[in-house]
Design a protein around this motif. Structure first.
Motif, PDB file in Angstrom:
ATOM      1  N   ALA A 176       0.787  -1.353   0.012  1.00  0.00           N
ATOM      2  CA  ALA A 176       0.128   0.110  -0.027  1.00  0.00           C
ATOM      3  C   ALA A 176       0.786   1.192  -0.172  1.00  0.00           C
ATOM      4  N   ARG A 177       1.628   1.235   0.740  1.00  0.00           N
ATOM      5  CA  ARG A 177       2.570   2.536   1.066  1.00  0.00           C
ATOM      6  C   ARG A 177       3.520   2.758  -0.273  1.00  0.00           C
ATOM      7  N   SER A 178       4.147   1.541  -0.636  1.00  0.00           N
ATOM      8  CA  SER A 178       4.847   1.741  -1.884  1.00  0.00           C
ATOM      9  C   SER A 178       3.962   2.283  -3.124  1.00  0.00           C
ATOM     10  N   GLN A 179       2.883   1.637  -3.338  1.00  0.00           N
ATOM     11  CA  GLN A 179       1.990   2.109  -4.641  1.00  0.00           C
ATOM     12  C   GLN A 179       1.502   3.575  -4.388  1.00  0.00           C
ATOM     13  N   ALA A 180       1.412   3.866  -2.977  1.00  0.00           N
ATOM     14  CA  ALA A 180       1.115   5.430  -2.785  1.00  0.00           C
ATOM     15  C   ALA A 180       2.169   6.499  -3.192  1.00  0.00           C
ATOM     16  N   ILE A 181       3.390   5.740  -2.788  1.00  0.00           N
ATOM     17  CA  ILE A 181       4.587   6.865  -3.356  1.00  0.00           C
ATOM     18  C   ILE A 181       4.665   6.820  -5.132  1.00  0.00           C
ATOM     19  N   PHE A 182       4.354   5.297  -5.631  1.00  0.00           N
ATOM     20  CA  PHE A 182       4.472   5.336  -6.988  1.00  0.00           C
ATOM     21  C   PHE A 182       3.517   6.219  -7.756  1.00  0.00           C
ATOM     22  N   SER A 183       2.359   6.470  -6.978  1.00  0.00           N
ATOM     23  CA  SER A 183       1.405   7.330  -7.521  1.00  0.00           C
ATOM     24  C   SER A 183       1.745   8.674  -7.997  1.00  0.00           C
ATOM     25  N   ALA A 184       3.196   9.058  -7.502  1.00  0.00           N
ATOM     26  CA  ALA A 184       3.598  10.426  -7.897  1.00  0.00           C
ATOM     27  C   ALA A 184       4.207  10.288  -9.228  1.00  0.00           C
ATOM     28  N   THR A 185       4.421   9.259  -9.953  1.00  0.00           N
ATOM     29  CA  THR A 185       5.027   9.212 -11.237  1.00  0.00           C
ATOM     30  C   THR A 185       4.683  10.254 -12.285  1.00  0.00           C
ATOM     31  N   PRO A 186       3.403  10.160 -12.435  1.00  0.00           N
ATOM     32  CA  PRO A 186       3.210  11.281 -13.450  1.00  0.00           C
ATOM     33  C   PRO A 186       3.615  12.530 -13.062  1.00  0.00           C
ATOM     34  N   ILE A 187       3.531  12.955 -11.927  1.00  0.00           N
ATOM     35  CA  ILE A 187       3.961  14.375 -11.578  1.00  0.00           C
ATOM     36  C   ILE A 187       5.612  14.600 -11.731  1.00  0.00           C
ATOM     37  N   LEU A 188       6.052  13.409 -11.383  1.00  0.00           N
ATOM     38  CA  LEU A 188       7.667  13.742 -11.620  1.00  0.00           C
ATOM     39  C   LEU A 188       8.021  13.814 -13.130  1.00  0.00           C
TER      40      LEU A 188
ATOM     41  N   ILE B 273      -6.122  -2.795  -0.411  1.00  0.00           N
ATOM     42  CA  ILE B 273      -6.861  -3.745  -0.143  1.00  0.00           C
ATOM     43  C   ILE B 273      -6.101  -5.146   0.252  1.00  0.00           C
ATOM     44  N   ILE B 274      -5.601  -5.657  -0.622  1.00  0.00           N
ATOM     45  CA  ILE B 274      -4.431  -6.636  -0.449  1.00  0.00           C
ATOM     46  C   ILE B 274      -3.433  -6.489   0.505  1.00  0.00           C
ATOM     47  N   GLY B 275      -2.963  -5.511   0.757  1.00  0.00           N
ATOM     48  CA  GLY B 275      -1.901  -5.198   1.793  1.00  0.00           C
ATOM     49  C   GLY B 275      -2.400  -5.381   3.118  1.00  0.00           C
TER      50      GLY B 275
ATOM     51  N   GLU C 214      -0.815  -4.987   6.571  1.00  0.00           N
ATOM     52  CA  GLU C 214      -0.407  -3.636   6.536  1.00  0.00           C
ATOM     53  C   GLU C 214      -1.544  -2.811   7.199  1.00  0.00           C
ATOM     54  N   THR C 215      -0.972  -1.584   7.528  1.00  0.00           N
ATOM     55  CA  THR C 215      -1.746  -0.621   8.415  1.00  0.00           C
ATOM     56  C   THR C 215      -1.591   0.617   7.445  1.00  0.00           C
ATOM     57  N   LEU C 216      -2.739   1.386   7.387  1.00  0.00           N
ATOM     58  CA  LEU C 216      -2.704   2.627   6.461  1.00  0.00           C
ATOM     59  C   LEU C 216      -2.741   4.004   7.336  1.00  0.00           C
ATOM     60  N   SER C 217      -1.748   4.617   7.708  1.00  0.00           N
ATOM     61  CA  SER C 217      -1.979   5.940   8.443  1.00  0.00           C
ATOM     62  C   SER C 217      -2.816   7.051   7.833  1.00  0.00           C
ATOM     63  N   LEU C 218      -3.315   7.839   8.665  1.00  0.00           N
ATOM     64  CA  LEU C 218      -4.086   9.040   8.291  1.00  0.00           C
ATOM     65  C   LEU C 218      -3.230   9.765   7.082  1.00  0.00           C
TER      66      LEU C 218
END
Length: 303
Positions: free
Chosen positions: A96-108, A250-252, A258-262
């Motif tokens: 989950a956290r990896s994909q959250a960071i990967f989501s910034a790729t279009p911005i980069l 969902i999978i994580g 895994e836990t998702l922080s705010l």
């Protein structure tokens, strides 16, 4: 309309299978070296690209013909490194956290496209880039009194993939998509074959089954993505890729605990919104540029 419907179906299938592949890769990389897992995966992917190229008009020789050989090889190496980095991130950081960071790729990509591709970015995209980077900072915010340095691995992966996309845009000016796809699979397979044996690990029979499934998902996901791009342009497909973050969350959470922080949730929402706007804005600017060129051509003004 039917063709576009099929395109969206293929895109959803590809993204769903990619997410399953990531989940299995996390399981394998928790026990075996990511480079070893990547090598086996590339053997299947490379074979698929060779078979696909041989069925194209002109066969392997025509498909392999490129005007930018050095850049094509660089692309293949960048993607191979990206797969190793991503699998490592899934194992040590979490899906989950990896994909959250990967989501910034279009911005980069939008940020790097200015100095590398010479693209102009207006205030709207600058605002989206700023908002997206703020969202990434939220995701990276230390939990407790220390910063988790492992998160920088995901940031490095994000930059690496952005450079890969920029390189892909550059070669697309001279080579076809089938040629680029061919080099993506073959160069990566060769590179990993040179390095991977040093990380060889004997797997259990059960894990070889999971590895076989990773190979199947690698081939099928890329096939469906190719079919999707037959009917849809990149601007239509890109927003759908953020489903990977939903799947990973969902999978994580449900399978890997895994836990998702705010901060991660809020940051992800900001990054996804900024990314979608950035892609949409690029599409709008590209259409306006094409329309302006068409008008100039019709009027005979070809300066």
């Amino acid at each position: 309309m039917k063709s576009k419907t099929h395109g969206y179906i293929f895109a959803l299938l590809a993204l769903t299978i990619f997410s399953l592949q990531d989940a299995i890769s996390k399981h394998l990389a928790s026990t075996y070296p990511p480079i070893f897992v990547t090598m086996i995966r590339y053997w299947a992917f490379g074979l698929f690209t060779v078979i696909l190229a041989s069925k194209m008009r002109g066969g392997l020789k025509a498909t392999a013909r490129t005007k930018r050989p050095a850049l094509q090889v660089a692309r293949g190496l960048l993607l191979a490194v990206q797969v190793v980095l991503a699998i490592t991130c899934f194992a040590v950081i979490g899906l989950a956290r990896s994909q959250a960071i990967f989501s910034a790729t279009p911005i980069l990509i939008a940020l790097l496209a200015m100095p590398i591709l010479g693209e102009r970015v207006g205030w709207r995209r600058w605002a989206a880039i700023g908002a997206g980077l703020f969202g990434v900072l939220l995701i990276l915010k230390p939990e407790g009194d220390f910063f988790d340095l492992k998160l920088l691995l995901a940031v490095a992966s994000c930059f690496n993939f952005a450079f890969y996309v920029i390189a892909t845009r550059l070669v697309s000016r001279d080579d076809s998509s089938t040629t680029s796809f061919f080099y993506t699979g073959v160069v990566g397979a060769v590179a990993m074959t040179l390095i991977g044996p040093f990380y060889w690990s004997w797997m259990s029979s059960g894990d070889w089954g999971w590895m076989a499934l990773v190979c199947v998902t690698s081939i099928s996901s890329h096939y469906f993505l190719i079919r999707a791009y037959d009917s849809l342009d990149a601007a239509a497909v890109q927003p759908l890729t953020y489903l990977s973050l939903v799947y990973a969350s969902i999978i994580g959470v449900t399978i890997y605990g895994e836990t998702l922080s705010l901060n991660t949730i809020v940051g992800s929402v900001i990054v996804v919104a900024a990314g979608i706007f950035t892609v949409w804005r690029e599409h709008v600017v590209a259409r306006r540029t094409a329309a302006a060129r068409g008008a100039a051509f019709d009027s005979g003004d070809l300066r």
